[in-house]
Design a protein around this motif. Structure first.
Motif, mmCIF file in Angstrom:
data_model
loop_
_atom_site.group_PDB
_atom_site.id
_atom_site.type_symbol
_atom_site.label_atom_id
_atom_site.label_comp_id
_atom_site.label_asym_id
_atom_site.label_seq_id
_atom_site.Cartn_x
_atom_site.Cartn_y
_atom_site.Cartn_z
ATOM 1 N N GLU A 105 1.126 -1.154 0.268
ATOM 2 C CA GLU A 105 -0.248 0.391 -0.052
ATOM 3 C C GLU A 105 0.642 1.630 0.037
ATOM 4 N N ASN A 106 1.672 0.375 -0.546
ATOM 5 C CA ASN A 106 2.796 2.692 -0.598
ATOM 6 C C ASN A 106 2.320 3.106 -2.343
ATOM 7 N N MET A 107 2.936 4.344 -2.498
ATOM 8 C CA MET A 107 2.497 4.866 -3.416
ATOM 9 C C MET A 107 3.901 5.683 -3.958
ATOM 10 N N VAL A 108 4.279 5.770 -5.536
ATOM 11 C CA VAL A 108 5.277 5.585 -5.342
ATOM 12 C C VAL A 108 4.764 6.755 -6.794
ATOM 13 N N ILE A 109 5.510 8.054 -6.791
ATOM 14 C CA ILE A 109 4.579 8.929 -7.887
ATOM 15 C C ILE A 109 6.518 10.034 -8.120
ATOM 16 N N ASN A 110 6.011 9.680 -9.317
ATOM 17 C CA ASN A 110 7.176 10.811 -9.737
ATOM 18 C C ASN A 110 7.860 11.036 -9.590
ATOM 19 N N ASN A 111 9.399 9.529 -9.215
ATOM 20 C CA ASN A 111 10.349 9.703 -9.358
ATOM 21 C C ASN A 111 11.317 9.352 -10.404
ATOM 22 N N THR A 112 12.067 9.932 -10.044
ATOM 23 C CA THR A 112 13.293 9.603 -11.424
ATOM 24 C C THR A 112 14.476 8.951 -10.559
ATOM 25 N N ILE A 113 14.826 7.563 -11.494
ATOM 26 C CA ILE A 113 15.670 7.071 -11.271
ATOM 27 C C ILE A 113 16.296 6.365 -11.705
ATOM 28 N N LYS A 114 18.098 6.756 -12.001
ATOM 29 C CA LYS A 114 18.880 6.020 -13.170
ATOM 30 C C LYS A 114 20.080 5.358 -12.557
ATOM 31 N N ASP A 115 20.109 4.672 -13.801
ATOM 32 C CA ASP A 115 21.851 3.865 -12.864
ATOM 33 C C ASP A 115 21.789 3.205 -11.478
ATOM 34 N N THR A 116 21.076 2.397 -11.815
ATOM 35 C CA THR A 116 21.087 1.615 -10.196
ATOM 36 C C THR A 116 21.007 0.485 -11.044
ATOM 37 N N ARG A 117 20.556 -0.805 -9.914
ATOM 38 C CA ARG A 117 20.141 -2.318 -10.569
ATOM 39 C C ARG A 117 19.062 -2.038 -10.870
#
Lengths: 489, 308, 279
Positions: free
Chosen positions: A200-212
């Protein structure tokens, strides 16, 4: 006014005392205290501020570098002004949240430990209802790690791992045949956001780069993902044993797989963009043992494989645009009872690929008199109902050969390949396994799709192209003019 | 004056086939020289060797004392060539065609204009060569051949395919260029053209040189006599018959009705006539029949046939 | 001794002739129109949500280029010397103070300029219309594509001169040219596809590399696809091959081989022509 006050004070001293008392007792939790941390101020350490704070207090942190791990064990608001840096010192987690309803906003978080077995993270959350917002979480093993934490909101963060260039150099070192298949594939990095048994988490508008992986769901159900942008990672969105999740309007670019749905079911995803997943084993979307899910209104564009289905059952794939991929839909026959309907399949080198000879039981490309649009459909629509009068059959001898002997792929786009396709159309003698769509649309279906404007080349390049083209014409003209000229002599 | 063209022991074999067999030939500076022979006699091969298009198997060719090899370009500057049959570049105009050759030869465009005027194409110089008649193409070919004022002009069967007026004009041009100092070497199977133009000639047969020299020399070599026929009044026949035994000159005559006829060397014919007049013979009419090139040619071929 | 001036004079004449002849104009117009049509329809098919994938358009252009350009170059080039032989103008040309190598190189240069101008005009006008009407094109891809098209054309032009030198009549030369075209463009690939279907990858990959290097049309096709789609378009089986081609040494190898293809047949035709006399 002064007179009045005087009278008030004179007449009701007891009442004033009472009010003061109530104020002391009651307003303290309601009207929060603000504690300021700054490198040169009274309080120079965030941990010290937390220690002094009462639940509900707001701690504002002035710009500066704050070394050492931060443990938040009270429900406080931690607000960074102009991205103060929290450096974890490369041990454990940079920030650990153990209290509920904590806000962490506006920080640059760096320097978690590097131990995968301890899941060292920039911010690790063990509690509920926290808000992690607008942070720059850089150079940590995991960016955000949710350990059995639920109902959190993760919004607008930038999470970045080791840049790809460095990973590439690393992977070049062991130069075997498959090294460099995809640079991000290598590496011991953690994920951008990792949810372990967190729901029940909300994950909104994040920017993710260069991770696994971009966002990794491990036994995490009922989460919502909206508007995230994930690029240059292994799997943009990765579900493992995580059911009943939804994701929408995410943009997944240049990943090994835009989304990998594994050992999960009941996942609904709409209006996402899966683009530029290019590499020998790259996929826009990867279904592996993922059942009963729905994909609708997504765009799969310029991937090595648009959508790949392996041992996945009863999924519905409708109203998507699958365009310009090497393989549009790759359907391994272990996947059964999947439904593909209402999709536009345009300009894929291979619209549908199958393991030789089998379409897979119960996989259907049409339902209730409606199929998909295939831009290589050569039938006709005499009754003008928008549906072609003869079924669409995918595949030709060349694609069949490609599957049988992958080295044949070297002759992609060769006139010989075209001749094989043509001969199949003229004389369909060779028995090549085919996908059949009995109700193919003759025109592309009008779909509600996310905006792809950002993928168009900027308008200025038109001028450049025009310039180059004019230059070509000019050179041609000069050559011709050089000769024309002497006629008049 | 030396030789513009000297051919020594020239041989060309194509495998077992001998196209040209040990030929010797001299062409003087400033003359008109003709090469005669049947089709397949080896004329074309010889011409191609002279032009440097074909390398000889053995022997040597000297053009103005030069040999093909590193100096090929110098030799080519001395030669102008008109092939028997050819088409120029259909899509170019006469002017463009000629200036193309002029540039290769390093000749000015003023000279191109002059050459086009000489061959009578000045009016049509901007027309497509593809639309030219055979004769006009031939003229353009001539213009190309003489544009650099060559010392040696090689014409391969220049009169074939031309109409009678074209032939006359061509002969006139050849004479003009020859007067200006150009040596002309041409091949032909038209005997009258050769007889009319050439000072010296060579006759080829089956790759070998059958005969060479001036017409007079050939006539002499092949013992071809001039025939004189004199008609007199009937009443003089008796007198002539009486003379016959005495005068040695008269002895050659054959008498038939009122006509006397005899064979002699060409240069003797005036002496014979004069001796007749001296004897008091009144001549009513006379004809002289000189043997032409056709007879020479026949004779050459006949002898080859017998000896061969 | 080669005279550059003579080469230029012959090149200029060849260029002028080409320009006047109907084929060049026709070819330029057809080529430009086809390029335009493919770009246009290719792009409009994608007209969904604003994304326009030029790569696939270029890929279909590729087929066109592979069919058309080598054919044109072969037919034009093969008839140039054989044609002059047939009508007799070659004799006249060779009695001019020029060497045979100047004739061949001049002709190559002139025809190369004519074809290049024609290709540039075709791609240029298509490019102008695309830029004006639709836009969205990867410029580097487009330019690489144009350059490789020109290289391909010149390679086949070089071969065609060799054909022209060894034949004596125009019809014979054109027939041989069409055979060469048919073989290199179609038959060769069928044979190669057969070889590629062999199962042992260790044997197949070096064989395929050799086959690629032996056919310039295939080489150019693979290079264009590598430029457009990246090495993964060819799949993991050929990773070693495509990576090798993308690496520095591979590029040098390809460059050298293309260079040989460009100048090898030309040099050979100069050599043969200089020794040949049976015309």
């Amino acid at each position: 006014m002064g007179k009045q006050r005087k009278r008030f004070q004179a007449n009701y001293p007891g009442l004033i005392l009472g009010v003061l008392f109530w104020a002391l007792v009651w307003t303290k939790p309601i009207q929060a205290q603000t504690i300021e941390v700054s490198p040169n101020g009274a309080i120079t350490s965030i941990n010290e501020a937390i220690a002094k704070a009462e639940p509900g207090d707001e701690i504002t942190v002035q710009p500066g570098v704050y070394k050492g791990q931060v443990l938040i064990d009270k429900s406080v608001k931690l607000i960074g002004l102009n991205y103060p840096k929290i450096e974890g010192g490369n041990i454990g987690d940079a920030i650990t949240i153990k209290a509920d309803s904590v806000t962490v906003q506006g920080f640059e978080v760096r320097g978690s430990g590097r131990r995968l077995e301890h899941s060292d993270a920039g911010i690790k959350i063990y509690s509920k209802k926290n808000i992690i917002k607008d942070n720059h979480i850089l150079d940590n093993l995991f960016g955000l790690y949710l350990n059995k934490a639920s109902q959190n909101i993760l919004e607008g963060n930038l999470i970045q791992g080791l840049p790809v260039q460095k990973k590439l150099e690393k992977s070049q070192a062991d130069d075997n045949q498959y090294a460099g298949l995809h640079p991000a594939f290598e590496g011991d990095g953690g994920d951008g956001i990792h949810l372990f048994a967190a729901s029940e988490n909300m994950v909104i508008n994040n920017t993710i780069k260069d991770t696994r992986d971009g966002i990794y769901f491990n036994y995490a159900s009922d989460n919502q993902l909206i508007g995230n942008r994930i690029s240059n990672v292994r799997y943009g969105i990765h579900y493992m044993y995580s059911d009943s999740n939804t994701f929408q309007e995410n943009t997944l670019l240049n990943n090994v797989a835009g989304a990998a749905l594994m050992f999960s079911k009941d996942i609904t995803f709409t209006e996402n963009i899966f683009a530029h997943s290019r590499g020998h084993r790259s996929y826009g979307l990867l279904f592996a043992t993922c059942d009963d899910s729905l994909a609708e209104g997504n765009i799969f564009i310029d991937n090595t494989r648009g959508a790949f289905f392996d041992v996945s059952l009863r999924n519905e794939f409708r109203n998507n645009l699958v365009a310009s991929n090497d393989v549009g839909i790759d359907l391994i026959s272990s996947s059964t009872d999947n439904l593909f309907v209402g999709n536009n399949l345009i300009d894929n080198l291979q619209q549908v690929a199958m393991i030789a000879g089998q379409v897979g039981d119960g996989n259907a490309f049409a339902k209730d008199g409606q199929g998909n649009y295939w831009n290589d459909y050569r039938g006709f629509d005499l009754d003008r109902n928008g549906i072609g009068d003869i079924p669409y059959l995918s595949g030709d001898p060349f694609t069949y050969l490609m599957k049988k002997a992958p080295a044949v792929r070297l002759f992609l786009n060769s006139p010989a390949a075209t001749a094989l396709e043509f001969s199949e159309r003229m004389f369909p003698i060779i028995n090549v396994p085919k996908v059949k769509d009995s109700y193919p649309y003759v025109e592309p279906i009008n779909l509600q799709l996310p905006n792809l404007a950002e993928f168009s080349v900027p308008a200025s390049s038109n001028k450049v192209l025009g310039g180059y083209s004019m230059a070509m014409l000019l050179v041609a003209g000069l050559i011709f003019y050089r000769v024309r000229k002497q006629r008049g002599v | 004056m030396g030789y513009i063209l000297e051919v020594n022991n020239l041989e060309k074999n194509y495998g077992d086939f001998v196209a040209v067999n040990k030929i010797n030939m001299r062409v003087n500076q400033g003359e008109v020289f003709a090469l005669l022979g049947h089709n397949g006699a080896g004329k074309s091969t010889l011409i191609k060797m002279i032009l440097g298009l074909v390398n000889p198997t053995a022997g040597e060719i000297l053009i103005d004392g030069l040999q093909y090899g590193p100096k090929s370009k110098d030799i080519k500057n001395l030669i102008g060539y008109l092939p028997e049959r050819m088409n120029f570049y259909d899509n170019l105009s006469a002017w463009e065609t000629l200036t193309f050759y002029a540039k290769l030869k390093g000749v000015s465009s003023a000279r191109c204009k002059e050459a086009l005027e000489q061959v009578g194409l000045a009016e049509v110089k901007h027309r497509r060569v593809g639309a030219f008649s055979k004769g006009m193409q031939q003229r353009l070919g001539l213009a190309q051949a003489i544009i650099h004022r060559p010392k040696l002009l090689v014409l391969d069967e220049p009169t074939t395919g031309l109409d009678p007026i074209g032939i006359l004009e061509l002969k006139e041009m050849i004479r003009t260029w020859n007067r200006e100092g150009t040596t002309i070497f041409f091949s032909s199977h038209n005997l009258s053209d050769v007889q009319e133009l050439a000072e010296n000639m060579a006759i080829m047969n089956s790759g070998s040189m059958a005969a060479e020299g001036s017409l007079a020399k050939l006539k002499h070599d092949y013992k071809l006599m001039t025939r004189i026929e004199v008609r007199v009044s009937t009443d003089q026949i008796a007198m002539i018959s009486s003379l016959e035994q005495g005068a040695n000159t008269m002895g050659q005559f054959e008498i038939q009705d009122n006509t006397l006829s005899c064979y002699c060397e060409s240069q003797e014919k005036m002496a014979i006539l004069q001796s007749l007049l001296k004897e008091g013979v009144e001549i009513e009419d006379f004809t002289v029949e000189e043997p032409g090139l056709d007879l020479v040619y026949q004779q050459v071929m006949k002898q080859l046939h017998f000896s061969g | 001794m080669m005279s550059g001036a003579n080469v230029m004079v012959i090149a200029e004449k060849e260029l002028l002739e080409s320009m006047r002849s109907r084929w060049l104009v026709t070819f330029t117009i057809i080529f430009g129109l086809l390029a335009l049509l493919i770009s246009f329809f290719g792009l409009s098919g994608m007209g969904v949500g604003g994304y326009q994938g030029f790569n696939r358009v270029t890929a279909s252009l590729l087929n066109l280029v592979l069919y058309l350009l080598p054919l044109i170059a072969l037919v034009i080039g093969s008839s140039t010397i054989a044609g002059e032989k047939e009508v007799g103008s070659l004799h006249v040309l060779l009695t001019q103070p020029v060497s045979k190598s100047e004739v061949i190189i001049g002709k190559f240069l002139g025809l190369a300029l004519a074809l290049t101008a024609s290709i540039l005009a075709g791609f240029g006008s298509a490019g102008v219309v695309i830029a004006w009407k639709t836009g969205t094109i990867n410029i580097v891809d487009y330019l690489v594509f144009v350059i490789l098209s020109i290289v391909l054309t010149l390679v086949f032009l070089s071969m065609s001169l060799l054909i022209s030198v060894v034949t004596t009549r125009r019809s014979q030369a054109v027939a041989l040219a069409i055979f060469v075209w048919f073989f290199t463009i179609l038959v060769y690939d069928f044979l190669a596809i057969g070889i590629a279907s062999l199962q042992q990858v260790t044997v197949v990959v070096p064989l395929l590399l050799t086959l690629l290097l032996l056919n310039p049309a295939d080489m150019v096709r693979v290079l264009v696809i590598l430029q457009l789609g990246g090495e993964e378009t060819f799949g993991p089986t050929l990773a070693a091959l495509t990576r090798m081609m993308g690496s520095g040494s591979g590029e040098v190898l390809l460059g050298v081989v293309l260079f040989l293809w460009l100048f090898g047949p030309l040099g050979l035709s100069v050599w043969i022509f200089s020794r040949k006399q049976d015309y």
